[in-house]
Design a protein around this motif. Sequence first.
Motif, short mmCIF file in Angstrom:
data_model
loop_
_atom_site.label_atom_id
_atom_site.label_comp_id
_atom_site.label_asym_id
_atom_site.label_seq_id
_atom_site.Cartn_x
_atom_site.Cartn_y
_atom_site.Cartn_z
N GLY A 118 26.73 88.10 -59.44
CA GLY A 118 27.45 86.94 -59.96
C GLY A 118 26.85 85.63 -59.49
O GLY A 118 26.40 85.52 -58.36
N SER A 132 22.60 89.12 -64.43
CA SER A 132 23.91 89.78 -64.36
C SER A 132 24.95 89.01 -65.16
O SER A 132 25.23 89.35 -66.31
N TYR A 133 25.51 87.94 -64.60
CA TYR A 133 26.60 87.24 -65.28
C TYR A 133 26.92 85.97 -64.50
O TYR A 133 26.56 85.83 -63.32
N GLU A 137 32.82 84.66 -65.98
CA GLU A 137 32.82 85.36 -67.26
C GLU A 137 33.65 86.64 -67.30
O GLU A 137 34.28 86.92 -68.34
N ASN A 268 30.11 94.06 -67.66
CA ASN A 268 29.02 93.99 -68.63
C ASN A 268 28.26 95.31 -68.75
O ASN A 268 27.23 95.38 -69.42
N THR A 295 26.78 98.53 -62.15
CA THR A 295 26.30 97.28 -62.72
C THR A 295 25.36 96.55 -61.76
O THR A 295 24.44 95.86 -62.18
N TRP A 343 20.22 91.96 -74.67
CA TRP A 343 20.70 90.65 -74.23
C TRP A 343 19.51 89.70 -74.16
O TRP A 343 18.37 90.10 -74.27
N GLN A 354 25.58 88.23 -73.56
CA GLN A 354 25.75 89.68 -73.53
C GLN A 354 27.18 90.10 -73.87
O GLN A 354 28.11 89.29 -73.84
N TRP A 356 30.71 92.25 -73.17
CA TRP A 356 31.57 92.68 -72.08
C TRP A 356 32.44 93.82 -72.57
O TRP A 356 32.87 93.84 -73.71
N GLY A 380 28.25 83.87 -73.29
CA GLY A 380 26.99 83.31 -72.82
C GLY A 380 26.65 82.05 -73.57
O GLY A 380 26.76 82.00 -74.80
#
Length: 381
Positions: A118, A132-133, A137, A268, A295, A343, A354, A356, A380
């Motif tokens: 994250g 990743s993210y 999100e 994700n 993940t 992605w 991406q 989820w 995103g």
Amino acid sequence: MMTAAAGCGGGSGGGSGDAKVKIGLLASLSGTYKAVGTDMRAGFELYLDTHGDKLGGREVDLSVADEGDGPPTAVPAATKLIKKDRVDVLTGIVGGGSYNAVLPMTKQRQIPLVGSNGRPEVKDVSNVWHTSYLSDEPGEAIAEYVKKKADGPVYAIGPDYQGGHDELRGFTTAFKKAGGELANPDGKTRWTPFPKTTNFTPYFSDIKKSGAKAVYCFYAGKAAIDFVKQYAQSDVADLPLYSAGFLTEGSTLDAQGKAAKDIYSVLNYAADLDNGPNRKFAADWTAKHGTPPTTYAMASYDAAAVLDKAVAAAGKDGGDVTSKTINEAIGKLGQIESPRGVWEFGDRTHAPVQKWYLRQVRPDGKKLANVMVQDLATLGD
């Protein structure tokens, strides 16, 4: 698998220009998020193992350092990677606080930072990339679903540090926007001291008094194990529990056992996604580790995949492979085939655009697993 410390020679920032590419991986290999960091390291190493121990056709010097529980340990560890090992690229980083503390060093040296967990919001992403993210999100992706399913107000709770603030803000902002009501007093998230909170019983009493009809939380690592086990034995065990997927991810689910059954989470990635890259990744991971991939492992595996493509592009036709040319090449990669699905990096955030997924802890054979239920959203940029 090659994990030698970075050797002598030219440094990062300008790049070494020699035959090897020097990668620094910073992750929590001790402390609250040891399980997360360990999977991140293993994911990156798995990619190297299955790709001839090379990135872009070049041998790799991989230096690994322990982030620990935050900036006090992350900063000296990153300093060693950047100033002593003179890496061309830095990857990894578990915590948002660590990320913000390390970022000035990578900016100063103009080293690409390819994060794989994250990430908080960053204003200048010129040398920042993420596989990743963004930390707000997960909550944003599941908020509308929780609003539809919860029969009344929802109690929001999480750890009092940068990552927790980002994760819960994502949920509460989107939840209220969807017309949801928080059961928390004054409509504000309840924060638990990090990392020292191990007894959540007093907080469950507060949830009971609030009249909540469901609970949304963000916890990971050891805190997730404590929270879930105690939740299942509390007076609010009958309330539906929704969470960011880290609550039941990887070894935490094994440690939680039956206490985790029926928890809904958003992530994700799910180990049972049916696509070609995931079938290969999951099979390779399970063959080596005997468990479903997480993940954390997937995003770090993807970080290695991104660097593989970028190093190859930078060194094409005899070009110099340096921090600068790798960074430029990452920006031109376009769509990336991944175990999570296709992605690409967003232009504004340099984080993934991406899908989820909603997952539920259900029996999968003789064990419990995070089973993919449905797509939730594409986020995103």
